[in-house]
Design a protein around this motif. Sequence first.
Motif, PDB file in Angstrom:
ATOM      1  N   SER A  65      -4.733  -9.303  -2.253  1.00 37.22           N
ATOM      2  CA  SER A  65      -3.926  -9.841  -3.368  1.00 37.22           C
ATOM      3  C   SER A  65      -3.657  -8.665  -4.294  1.00 37.22           C
ATOM      4  O   SER A  65      -2.785  -8.662  -5.362  1.00 37.22           O
ATOM      5  N   ALA A  66      -4.241  -7.544  -4.297  1.00 39.01           N
ATOM      6  CA  ALA A  66      -4.126  -6.511  -5.363  1.00 39.01           C
ATOM      7  C   ALA A  66      -4.259  -7.336  -6.864  1.00 39.01           C
ATOM      8  O   ALA A  66      -3.417  -7.383  -7.699  1.00 39.01           O
ATOM      9  N   PHE A  67      -5.584  -7.462  -6.889  1.00 40.42           N
ATOM     10  CA  PHE A  67      -6.063  -8.459  -7.947  1.00 40.42           C
ATOM     11  C   PHE A  67      -5.226  -7.785  -9.261  1.00 40.42           C
ATOM     12  O   PHE A  67      -5.466  -6.606  -9.593  1.00 40.42           O
ATOM     13  N   PRO A  68      -4.648  -8.825  -9.969  1.00 38.68           N
ATOM     14  CA  PRO A  68      -4.087  -8.301 -11.261  1.00 38.68           C
ATOM     15  C   PRO A  68      -4.886  -7.548 -12.422  1.00 38.68           C
ATOM     16  O   PRO A  68      -5.795  -7.778 -12.542  1.00 38.68           O
ATOM     17  N   ALA A 120      -3.898   0.866  -6.367  1.00 42.40           N
ATOM     18  CA  ALA A 120      -3.618   2.107  -6.070  1.00 42.40           C
ATOM     19  C   ALA A 120      -4.256   2.513  -4.868  1.00 42.40           C
ATOM     20  O   ALA A 120      -3.876   3.067  -3.975  1.00 42.40           O
ATOM     21  N   GLU A 121      -5.526   2.099  -4.496  1.00 42.97           N
ATOM     22  CA  GLU A 121      -6.276   2.388  -3.230  1.00 42.97           C
ATOM     23  C   GLU A 121      -5.502   1.555  -2.192  1.00 42.97           C
ATOM     24  O   GLU A 121      -5.362   1.857  -1.301  1.00 42.97           O
ATOM     25  N   ARG A 122      -5.102   0.337  -2.548  1.00 43.39           N
ATOM     26  CA  ARG A 122      -4.631  -0.378  -1.516  1.00 43.39           C
ATOM     27  C   ARG A 122      -3.291   0.242  -1.075  1.00 43.39           C
ATOM     28  O   ARG A 122      -2.894   0.367   0.113  1.00 43.39           O
ATOM     29  N   ALA A 123      -2.400   0.820  -1.912  1.00 44.78           N
ATOM     30  CA  ALA A 123      -1.300   1.456  -1.967  1.00 44.78           C
ATOM     31  C   ALA A 123      -1.608   2.593  -0.867  1.00 44.78           C
ATOM     32  O   ALA A 123      -0.822   3.059   0.158  1.00 44.78           O
ATOM     33  N   ARG A 124      -2.449   3.596  -1.019  1.00 45.14           N
ATOM     34  CA  ARG A 124      -2.910   4.832  -0.495  1.00 45.14           C
ATOM     35  C   ARG A 124      -3.199   4.211   0.955  1.00 45.14           C
ATOM     36  O   ARG A 124      -3.010   4.911   1.872  1.00 45.14           O
ATOM     37  N   THR A 125      -4.025   3.370   1.169  1.00 45.43           N
ATOM     38  CA  THR A 125      -4.540   3.013   2.606  1.00 45.43           C
ATOM     39  C   THR A 125      -3.258   2.545   3.294  1.00 45.43           C
ATOM     40  O   THR A 125      -3.205   2.795   4.618  1.00 45.43           O
ATOM     41  N   VAL A 126      -2.377   1.629   2.750  1.00 47.64           N
ATOM     42  CA  VAL A 126      -1.205   1.237   3.421  1.00 47.64           C
ATOM     43  C   VAL A 126      -0.564   2.094   3.974  1.00 47.64           C
ATOM     44  O   VAL A 126      -0.061   2.448   5.018  1.00 47.64           O
ATOM     45  N   ARG A 127      -0.192   3.180   3.095  1.00 50.65           N
ATOM     46  CA  ARG A 127       0.537   4.412   3.357  1.00 50.65           C
ATOM     47  C   ARG A 127      -0.030   4.993   4.595  1.00 50.65           C
ATOM     48  O   ARG A 127       0.636   5.614   5.301  1.00 50.65           O
ATOM     49  N   ALA A 128      -1.420   5.488   4.488  1.00 52.50           N
ATOM     50  CA  ALA A 128      -2.146   6.132   5.484  1.00 52.50           C
ATOM     51  C   ALA A 128      -2.039   5.502   6.773  1.00 52.50           C
ATOM     52  O   ALA A 128      -1.881   6.085   7.751  1.00 52.50           O
ATOM     53  N   VAL A 129      -2.461   4.331   6.839  1.00 51.13           N
ATOM     54  CA  VAL A 129      -2.202   3.268   7.874  1.00 51.13           C
ATOM     55  C   VAL A 129      -0.776   3.434   8.622  1.00 51.13           C
ATOM     56  O   VAL A 129      -0.657   3.359   9.889  1.00 51.13           O
ATOM     57  N   ALA A 130       0.287   3.368   7.787  1.00 48.26           N
ATOM     58  CA  ALA A 130       1.392   3.226   8.366  1.00 48.26           C
ATOM     59  C   ALA A 130       2.093   4.674   9.025  1.00 48.26           C
ATOM     60  O   ALA A 130       2.359   4.749  10.159  1.00 48.26           O
ATOM     61  N   GLU A 131       1.339   5.755   8.398  1.00 51.43           N
ATOM     62  CA  GLU A 131       1.488   7.099   9.181  1.00 51.43           C
ATOM     63  C   GLU A 131       0.906   6.939  10.349  1.00 51.43           C
ATOM     64  O   GLU A 131       1.344   7.589  11.522  1.00 51.43           O
ATOM     65  N   LEU A 132      -0.541   6.605  10.419  1.00 51.01           N
ATOM     66  CA  LEU A 132      -1.575   6.515  11.653  1.00 51.01           C
ATOM     67  C   LEU A 132      -0.688   5.684  12.755  1.00 51.01           C
ATOM     68  O   LEU A 132      -0.429   6.136  13.975  1.00 51.01           O
TER      69      LEU A 132
END
Length: 205
Positions: free
Chosen positions: A113-116, A123-135
């Motif tokens: 939920s990216a806790f408000p 920020a870590e969620r965004a980084r993880t999603v970007r890295a998984v997207a590239e992988l």
Amino acid sequence: MTDRLPQGLRSDALDNRARILDAARALFSTEGLDVPMREIARRAGVGPATLYRRFPTKQALVTEAFEDQLHACRTIVDEGAADPDPWRGFCLVIERICALHARDRGFTEAFVSAFPGAKDIAAERARTVRAVAELARRAQETGRLRADFVLDDLILVLMANRGIHATSPAHQLMASRRFATLLIQAFEAGPDTAPLPPAAPLTNG
């Protein structure tokens, strides 16, 4: 005596902080993020005022409580991305991310939920999603990952994994591992792979 008093106060403050974090981690893990701050203070054996001195907001407490999980998440994704075989790295990420989240309901809630207000988690969620997207892109280029996998499927995985309920933490982890294996088999491309339905927008709740 006066020379030792400040050191003693610092030690008490550190002890209180550690008890608050231990209580928060335990309650977030089993009850989720909706647990009241007063309940965390009660479990820690401190007053609400002491809790709020250490952690003025729930967002600050959530971020600090999940620091180790965020580091573990980073490590998993970095290890998967470093594998020379992108499909194998992708499978590793799915398996280990599911296992990590199976151990802690609160962390999954905060991450999905990216806790408000919890900026570090967002920020870590965004980084993880970007890295998984590239992988995932690299795994698709090898022909092993189905071409219609999309990034929201990762969030869908975590949301579904959060819904697993078992009779013990050990069984919870076993069920999550089985779920991850079923997912990996579904994600692998094959000559008879039927196309997926269109991806649906996911809420952050």
